[in-house]
Write a protein that holds these residues in place. Sequence first.
Motif, PDB file in Angstrom:
ATOM      1  N   PHE A  14       0.836  -1.203   0.000  1.00 16.91           N
ATOM      2  CA  PHE A  14       0.000   0.000   0.000  1.00 16.91           C
ATOM      3  C   PHE A  14       0.873   1.255   0.000  1.00 16.91           C
ATOM      4  O   PHE A  14       0.622   2.197  -0.751  1.00 16.91           O
ATOM      5  CB  PHE A  14      -0.949   0.002   1.198  1.00 16.91           C
ATOM      6  CG  PHE A  14      -1.626   1.325   1.412  1.00 16.91           C
ATOM      7  CD1 PHE A  14      -2.714   1.680   0.645  1.00 16.91           C
ATOM      8  CD2 PHE A  14      -1.155   2.213   2.363  1.00 16.91           C
ATOM      9  CE1 PHE A  14      -3.328   2.913   0.819  1.00 16.91           C
ATOM     10  CE2 PHE A  14      -1.763   3.443   2.553  1.00 16.91           C
ATOM     11  CZ  PHE A  14      -2.854   3.788   1.775  1.00 16.91           C
ATOM     12  N   LEU A  15       1.892   1.274   0.856  1.00 15.75           N
ATOM     13  CA  LEU A  15       2.754   2.459   0.956  1.00 15.75           C
ATOM     14  C   LEU A  15       3.478   2.748  -0.354  1.00 15.75           C
ATOM     15  O   LEU A  15       3.681   3.917  -0.706  1.00 15.75           O
ATOM     16  CB  LEU A  15       3.761   2.308   2.089  1.00 15.75           C
ATOM     17  CG  LEU A  15       3.199   2.436   3.505  1.00 15.75           C
ATOM     18  CD1 LEU A  15       4.303   2.227   4.537  1.00 15.75           C
ATOM     19  CD2 LEU A  15       2.511   3.780   3.709  1.00 15.75           C
ATOM     20  N   LEU A  16       3.878   1.710  -1.086  1.00 18.12           N
ATOM     21  CA  LEU A  16       4.548   1.919  -2.366  1.00 18.12           C
ATOM     22  C   LEU A  16       3.604   2.597  -3.365  1.00 18.12           C
ATOM     23  O   LEU A  16       3.994   3.528  -4.076  1.00 18.12           O
ATOM     24  CB  LEU A  16       5.066   0.605  -2.939  1.00 18.12           C
ATOM     25  CG  LEU A  16       6.201  -0.068  -2.169  1.00 18.12           C
ATOM     26  CD1 LEU A  16       6.575  -1.390  -2.813  1.00 18.12           C
ATOM     27  CD2 LEU A  16       7.404   0.839  -2.053  1.00 18.12           C
ATOM     28  N   PHE A  17       2.360   2.143  -3.410  1.00 13.81           N
ATOM     29  CA  PHE A  17       1.380   2.752  -4.310  1.00 13.81           C
ATOM     30  C   PHE A  17       1.035   4.170  -3.847  1.00 13.81           C
ATOM     31  O   PHE A  17       0.903   5.087  -4.656  1.00 13.81           O
ATOM     32  CB  PHE A  17       0.109   1.895  -4.393  1.00 13.81           C
ATOM     33  CG  PHE A  17       0.222   0.756  -5.350  1.00 13.81           C
ATOM     34  CD1 PHE A  17      -0.305   0.836  -6.625  1.00 13.81           C
ATOM     35  CD2 PHE A  17       0.847  -0.423  -4.984  1.00 13.81           C
ATOM     36  CE1 PHE A  17      -0.213  -0.212  -7.522  1.00 13.81           C
ATOM     37  CE2 PHE A  17       0.952  -1.485  -5.860  1.00 13.81           C
ATOM     38  CZ  PHE A  17       0.427  -1.374  -7.133  1.00 13.81           C
ATOM     39  N   PRO A  32       7.188   5.410 -13.102  1.00 16.51           N
ATOM     40  CA  PRO A  32       8.591   5.144 -12.763  1.00 16.51           C
ATOM     41  C   PRO A  32       8.788   4.635 -11.336  1.00 16.51           C
ATOM     42  O   PRO A  32       9.539   3.686 -11.110  1.00 16.51           O
ATOM     43  CB  PRO A  32       9.269   6.506 -12.954  1.00 16.51           C
ATOM     44  CG  PRO A  32       8.392   7.236 -13.897  1.00 16.51           C
ATOM     45  CD  PRO A  32       7.002   6.776 -13.604  1.00 16.51           C
ATOM     46  N   SER A  33       8.105   5.244 -10.385  1.00 18.29           N
ATOM     47  CA  SER A  33       8.251   4.846  -8.988  1.00 18.29           C
ATOM     48  C   SER A  33       7.726   3.425  -8.766  1.00 18.29           C
ATOM     49  O   SER A  33       8.391   2.598  -8.135  1.00 18.29           O
ATOM     50  CB  SER A  33       7.506   5.834  -8.085  1.00 18.29           C
ATOM     51  OG  SER A  33       7.602   5.441  -6.742  1.00 18.29           O
ATOM     52  N   LEU A  34       6.537   3.149  -9.278  1.00 14.35           N
ATOM     53  CA  LEU A  34       5.971   1.802  -9.118  1.00 14.35           C
ATOM     54  C   LEU A  34       6.827   0.766  -9.832  1.00 14.35           C
ATOM     55  O   LEU A  34       7.049  -0.335  -9.314  1.00 14.35           O
ATOM     56  CB  LEU A  34       4.539   1.766  -9.647  1.00 14.35           C
ATOM     57  CG  LEU A  34       3.507   2.469  -8.785  1.00 14.35           C
ATOM     58  CD1 LEU A  34       2.179   2.579  -9.507  1.00 14.35           C
ATOM     59  CD2 LEU A  34       3.334   1.738  -7.457  1.00 14.35           C
ATOM     60  N   HIS A  35       7.298   1.100 -11.014  1.00 11.46           N
ATOM     61  CA  HIS A  35       8.134   0.176 -11.782  1.00 11.46           C
ATOM     62  C   HIS A  35       9.380  -0.197 -10.993  1.00 11.46           C
ATOM     63  O   HIS A  35       9.704  -1.377 -10.835  1.00 11.46           O
ATOM     64  CB  HIS A  35       8.487   0.825 -13.120  1.00 11.46           C
ATOM     65  CG  HIS A  35       9.229  -0.056 -14.051  1.00 11.46           C
ATOM     66  ND1 HIS A  35      10.594  -0.012 -14.176  1.00 11.46           N
ATOM     67  CD2 HIS A  35       8.799  -1.021 -14.903  1.00 11.46           C
ATOM     68  CE1 HIS A  35      10.976  -0.902 -15.070  1.00 11.46           C
ATOM     69  NE2 HIS A  35       9.902  -1.525 -15.532  1.00 11.46           N
ATOM     70  N   GLN A  36      10.054   0.812 -10.477  1.00 10.28           N
ATOM     71  CA  GLN A  36      11.286   0.568  -9.718  1.00 10.28           C
ATOM     72  C   GLN A  36      11.009  -0.234  -8.448  1.00 10.28           C
ATOM     73  O   GLN A  36      11.684  -1.226  -8.164  1.00 10.28           O
ATOM     74  CB  GLN A  36      11.935   1.896  -9.364  1.00 10.28           C
ATOM     75  CG  GLN A  36      13.209   1.741  -8.566  1.00 10.28           C
ATOM     76  CD  GLN A  36      13.828   3.087  -8.219  1.00 10.28           C
ATOM     77  OE1 GLN A  36      13.326   4.133  -8.581  1.00 10.28           O
ATOM     78  NE2 GLN A  36      14.928   3.045  -7.508  1.00 10.28           N
ATOM     79  N   ASP A  37      10.013   0.174  -7.663  1.00  7.85           N
ATOM     80  CA  ASP A  37       9.752  -0.455  -6.365  1.00  7.85           C
ATOM     81  C   ASP A  37       9.203  -1.871  -6.488  1.00  7.85           C
ATOM     82  O   ASP A  37       9.646  -2.779  -5.780  1.00  7.85           O
ATOM     83  CB  ASP A  37       8.784   0.399  -5.547  1.00  7.85           C
ATOM     84  CG  ASP A  37       9.393   1.715  -5.106  1.00  7.85           C
ATOM     85  OD1 ASP A  37      10.633   1.835  -5.097  1.00  7.85           O
ATOM     86  OD2 ASP A  37       8.614   2.635  -4.772  1.00  7.85           O
TER      87      ASP A  37
END
Length: 175
Positions: A14-17, A32-37
């Motif tokens: 949840f925190l990543l999203f 980009p953030s979701l892809h990396q994480d």
Amino acid sequence: MTERLMMIDPFTYFLLFFKATLFSSGGFSNLPSLHQDLLANGWATEADFGQSIAIGQISPGPNGLWVISLGYFTYGYLGALLALIAITLPPLLVLAIEAGYTRIENQLWVSGLMRGISLAVIGILLTVVWAIIGRSGLDWRSWLIALAALLLAAKRVNIIIILGLAALAGYLIYR
């Protein structure tokens, strides 16, 4: 997907999203953030991203809803629900701080700050798109279809027409 489901910590997921949406400006800027994480944690594959983006493009509504498909592909119904909540909270937060923004919106530094952030998001988005394309194993015919789609999009041709023409070209070339 079953092995992935057992590895995922729902709160971290949840925190990543939430983080990706909180520090994005809508649409695909959280990509980009979701892809990396998600890739770093082994919770998603390139195919998950490709399918989610495709579904987001052909579905009615805002482009940012592609994230719900990504949630579903990576963590099932719970992932879709967590992604939905995570992309809903930041806009509610924006509404809460809107009163403070009206005091500073005409400041010169605010427009410069927003322009810099927008340009950084574009650069990061292009980097992720290049990474996804580079791993897709496209041949020259695929690149030709993609280039034609890009040119049509630049001329503001309706996305449904572009997708239909790309599908027809793919069928004729690869059958």
